[in-house]
Design an enzyme around this catalytic site. Structure first.
Site, PDB file in Angstrom:
ATOM      1  N   HIS A 133       0.869  -1.178   0.000  1.00 35.96           N
ATOM      2  CA  HIS A 133       0.000   0.000   0.000  1.00 35.96           C
ATOM      3  C   HIS A 133       0.910   1.234   0.000  1.00 35.96           C
ATOM      4  O   HIS A 133       2.076   1.167   0.426  1.00 35.96           O
ATOM      5  CB  HIS A 133      -0.931  -0.039   1.218  1.00 35.96           C
ATOM      6  CG  HIS A 133      -1.981  -1.111   1.106  1.00 35.96           C
ATOM      7  ND1 HIS A 133      -3.323  -0.835   0.903  1.00 35.96           N
ATOM      8  CD2 HIS A 133      -1.878  -2.458   1.143  1.00 35.96           C
ATOM      9  CE1 HIS A 133      -3.990  -1.979   0.826  1.00 35.96           C
ATOM     10  NE2 HIS A 133      -3.145  -2.980   0.973  1.00 35.96           N
ATOM     11  N   CYS A 190      -8.380  -1.364   3.498  1.00 35.00           N
ATOM     12  CA  CYS A 190      -8.900  -2.385   4.398  1.00 35.00           C
ATOM     13  C   CYS A 190      -9.694  -1.686   5.492  1.00 35.00           C
ATOM     14  O   CYS A 190      -9.224  -0.685   6.048  1.00 35.00           O
ATOM     15  CB  CYS A 190      -7.740  -3.184   4.997  1.00 35.00           C
ATOM     16  SG  CYS A 190      -8.289  -4.414   6.198  1.00 35.00           S
TER      17      CYS A 190
HETATM   18  C1  HMG Z   1     -14.077 -14.003   9.182  1.00 34.82           C
HETATM   19  C2  HMG Z   1     -15.428 -13.484   9.669  1.00 34.82           C
HETATM   20  C3  HMG Z   1     -16.510 -14.007   8.744  1.00 34.82           C
HETATM   21  C4  HMG Z   1     -15.631 -13.997  11.066  1.00 34.82           C
HETATM   22  O1  HMG Z   1     -16.775 -13.361  11.643  1.00 34.82           O
HETATM   23  P1  HMG Z   1     -17.444 -13.973  12.968  1.00 34.82           P
HETATM   24  O2  HMG Z   1     -18.507 -13.032  13.396  1.00 34.82           O
HETATM   25  O3  HMG Z   1     -16.386 -14.343  13.957  1.00 34.82           O
HETATM   26  O4  HMG Z   1     -18.082 -15.296  12.384  1.00 34.82           O
HETATM   27  P2  HMG Z   1     -18.795 -16.473  13.156  1.00 34.82           P
HETATM   28  O5  HMG Z   1     -18.118 -17.741  12.739  1.00 34.82           O
HETATM   29  O6  HMG Z   1     -18.919 -16.190  14.638  1.00 34.82           O
HETATM   30  O7  HMG Z   1     -20.270 -16.432  12.523  1.00 34.82           O
HETATM   31  C5  HMG Z   1     -21.141 -15.289  12.702  1.00 34.82           C
HETATM   32  C6  HMG Z   1     -22.201 -15.309  11.611  1.00 34.82           C
HETATM   33  O8  HMG Z   1     -21.575 -15.072  10.343  1.00 34.82           O
HETATM   34  C7  HMG Z   1     -21.790 -16.193   9.480  1.00 34.82           C
HETATM   35  N1  HMG Z   1     -20.538 -16.414   8.715  1.00 34.82           N
HETATM   36  C8  HMG Z   1     -19.344 -16.771   9.211  1.00 34.82           C
HETATM   37  N2  HMG Z   1     -18.436 -16.862   8.220  1.00 34.82           N
HETATM   38  C9  HMG Z   1     -19.092 -16.549   7.087  1.00 34.82           C
HETATM   39  C10 HMG Z   1     -18.691 -16.464   5.732  1.00 34.82           C
HETATM   40  N3  HMG Z   1     -17.430 -16.710   5.338  1.00 34.82           N
HETATM   41  N4  HMG Z   1     -19.597 -16.128   4.834  1.00 34.82           N
HETATM   42  C11 HMG Z   1     -20.859 -15.858   5.194  1.00 34.82           C
HETATM   43  N5  HMG Z   1     -21.319 -15.905   6.456  1.00 34.82           N
HETATM   44  C12 HMG Z   1     -20.423 -16.253   7.390  1.00 34.82           C
HETATM   45  C13 HMG Z   1     -22.132 -17.358  10.387  1.00 34.82           C
HETATM   46  O9  HMG Z   1     -22.920 -18.306   9.735  1.00 34.82           O
HETATM   47  C14 HMG Z   1     -22.901 -16.663  11.478  1.00 34.82           C
HETATM   48  O10 HMG Z   1     -24.210 -16.384  11.022  1.00 34.82           O
HETATM   49  P3  HMG Z   1     -25.468 -16.628  12.003  1.00 34.82           P
HETATM   50  O11 HMG Z   1     -25.385 -18.090  12.363  1.00 34.82           O
HETATM   51  O12 HMG Z   1     -25.227 -15.729  13.170  1.00 34.82           O
HETATM   52  O13 HMG Z   1     -26.652 -16.258  11.130  1.00 34.82           O
HETATM   53  C15 HMG Z   1     -15.458 -11.931   9.681  1.00 34.82           C
HETATM   54  O14 HMG Z   1     -14.557 -11.463  10.671  1.00 34.82           O
HETATM   55  C16 HMG Z   1     -15.102 -11.337   8.333  1.00 34.82           C
HETATM   56  O15 HMG Z   1     -15.927 -11.309   7.435  1.00 34.82           O
HETATM   57  N6  HMG Z   1     -13.850 -10.831   8.151  1.00 34.82           N
HETATM   58  C17 HMG Z   1     -13.381 -10.319   6.879  1.00 34.82           C
HETATM   59  C18 HMG Z   1     -13.074  -8.837   6.977  1.00 34.82           C
HETATM   60  C19 HMG Z   1     -12.523  -8.359   5.635  1.00 34.82           C
HETATM   61  O16 HMG Z   1     -13.138  -8.559   4.602  1.00 34.82           O
HETATM   62  N7  HMG Z   1     -11.336  -7.726   5.681  1.00 34.82           N
HETATM   63  C20 HMG Z   1     -10.660  -7.240   4.519  1.00 34.82           C
HETATM   64  C21 HMG Z   1     -10.016  -8.364   3.760  1.00 34.82           C
HETATM   65  S1  HMG Z   1      -8.601  -7.817   2.878  1.00 34.82           S
HETATM   66  C22 HMG Z   1      -7.317  -8.081   4.019  1.00 34.82           C
HETATM   67  O17 HMG Z   1      -7.506  -8.624   5.038  1.00 34.82           O
HETATM   68  C23 HMG Z   1      -5.915  -7.611   3.767  1.00 34.82           C
HETATM   69  C24 HMG Z   1      -5.255  -7.980   2.468  1.00 34.82           C
HETATM   70  C25 HMG Z   1      -5.563  -9.421   2.074  1.00 34.82           C
HETATM   71  O18 HMG Z   1      -5.783  -7.108   1.485  1.00 34.82           O
HETATM   72  C26 HMG Z   1      -3.735  -7.798   2.426  1.00 34.82           C
HETATM   73  C27 HMG Z   1      -3.194  -6.585   3.150  1.00 34.82           C
HETATM   74  O19 HMG Z   1      -3.106  -5.463   2.573  1.00 34.82           O
HETATM   75  O20 HMG Z   1      -2.841  -6.777   4.308  1.00 34.82           O
END
Ligand code: HMG
Length: 277
Positions: A187, A218
């Site tokens: 970045h 992010c």
């Molecule tokens: C990882 C989670 C999902 C954990 O989120 P959580 O709340 O801990 O998930 P959970 O397992 O406790 O589940 C909560 C609810 O979410 C659902 N759920 C659980 N997982 C999923 C899924 N995959 N798809 C759809 N639904 C999902 C699950 O079914 C449940 O639904 P409910 O039963 O309550 O109705 C959340 O923290 C998250 O979405 N994080 C992503 C954040 C993000 O997008 N960040 C940016 C990404 S880019 C990056 O990281 C950096 C990068 C790669 O670009 C490189 C750099 O520059 O460093």
């Protein structure tokens, strides 16, 4: 590209402007709304997949993996961090817990012959913890490589690195992961991205992530700018005599198109200079 309307993403891929990689994001913590997941599925179904182009989908857990596969993903990415605090904020679990989840995802992907890429965020600094040691980055990278990720992308998530810190970090990681399995993901917050990338290239890294117009960022790295602009990267690589096969003018057209579509100004210096010339 989480907030980019699907129609825009489709146009980008239809125009074949993203030649090698179209990166498709997953859900965001606290905003796991069905509409966003529907969008993710819609993008996968809507794009025309060109031969030789990879379309990795970010899959933070097994649930995300199964959704991605159902939507037709042919490559997936797991995304971890070298910072405990960032890991907690970004994917709501510790580094150790994330590795356990990724093991499951990568194992399932391997069973289905789906290539898995690994990301390590905060390799040169963390918005919550400040300095991150090269040893920690090495430990996480080794773990991802060991579980079967074919490539590890080392992210300077908040763009604070310099050629000096990039060199120290890579020297450490390369003791455990071969350069052929490493990529850098810079970045440009402090204007060091191209210098950092050049350092990585000189150290034998051949894969560099970038974003058209320098878009991106992010949600858990407030104030950090987008990725290095693809236009600026290609301009530098052309100047080095390195053939990317990417037409810089087409990328600038794509950048202009997408910036208008999402009402943003390009972060690409090359595009700014060219359009103002
Ligand atoms: C990882 C989670 C999902 C954990 O989120 P959580 O709340 O801990 O998930 P959970 O397992 O406790 O589940 C909560 C609810 O979410 C659902 N759920 C659980 N997982 C999923 C899924 N995959 N798809 C759809 N639904 C999902 C699950 O079914 C449940 O639904 P409910 O039963 O309550 O109705 C959340 O923290 C998250 O979405 N994080 C992503 C954040 C993000 O997008 N960040 C940016 C990404 S880019 C990056 O990281 C950096 C990068 C790669 O670009 C490189 C750099 O520059 O460093």
């Amino acid at each position: 590209m989480g907030n980019v309307p699907s129609a825009v993403k489709h146009c980008l891929s239809y125009q074949q402007l993203l030649r090698e990689h179209l990166w498709i994001g997953d859900s965001v913590a606290g905003a796991l709304d069905p509409a966003q997941m529907a969008d993710h599925t819609e993008v996968m179904k809507g794009i025309h997949q060109y031969p030789g182009v990879r379309y990795p989908v970010l899959t933070p857990n097994l649930q995300g993996f199964h959704r991605a596969v159902a939507a037709g993903a042919t490559e997936i990415s797991v995304f971890g961090a070298a910072s405990e605090s960032f890991s907690k904020k970004n994917i709501n679990c510790s580094i150790e817990e994330s590795m356990e989840k990724f093991e499951e995802v990568v194992k399932s992907a391997r069973h289905m012959n789906i290539p898995a890429r690994g990301y390590v965020s905060c390799t040169l600094g963390c918005p919550y913890e400040g300095n991150i040691t090269p040893q920690k980055v090495t430990e996480v990278s080794k773990r991802l490589y060991g579980m079967g990720c074919y490539e590890i992308s080392l992210g300077d998530t908040i763009g604070v690195g310099t050629p000096g810190s990039m060199k120290r970090m890579l020297e450490s990681v390369m003791k455990e992961v071969p350069p052929s399995a490493l990529a850098v993901h810079c970045h440009d917050t402090y204007g060091q991205a191209l210098a950092n990338i050049l350092t990585a290239l000189q150290m034998g890294i051949n894969v560099v992530d970038s974003a058209v117009s320098g878009l991106g960022g992010c949600p858990y790295a407030k104030g950090a700018s987008g990725n290095v602009a693809t236009e600026d990267l290609i301009y530098m690589l052309n100047g080095l005599g390195l053939n990317t096969g990417v037409n810089i003018y087409k990328v600038m057209e794509a950048g202009d198109f997408i910036c208008k579509a999402v009402n943003k100004t390009t972060n690409s210096k090359v595009a700014q200079a060219s359009f103002n010339a």
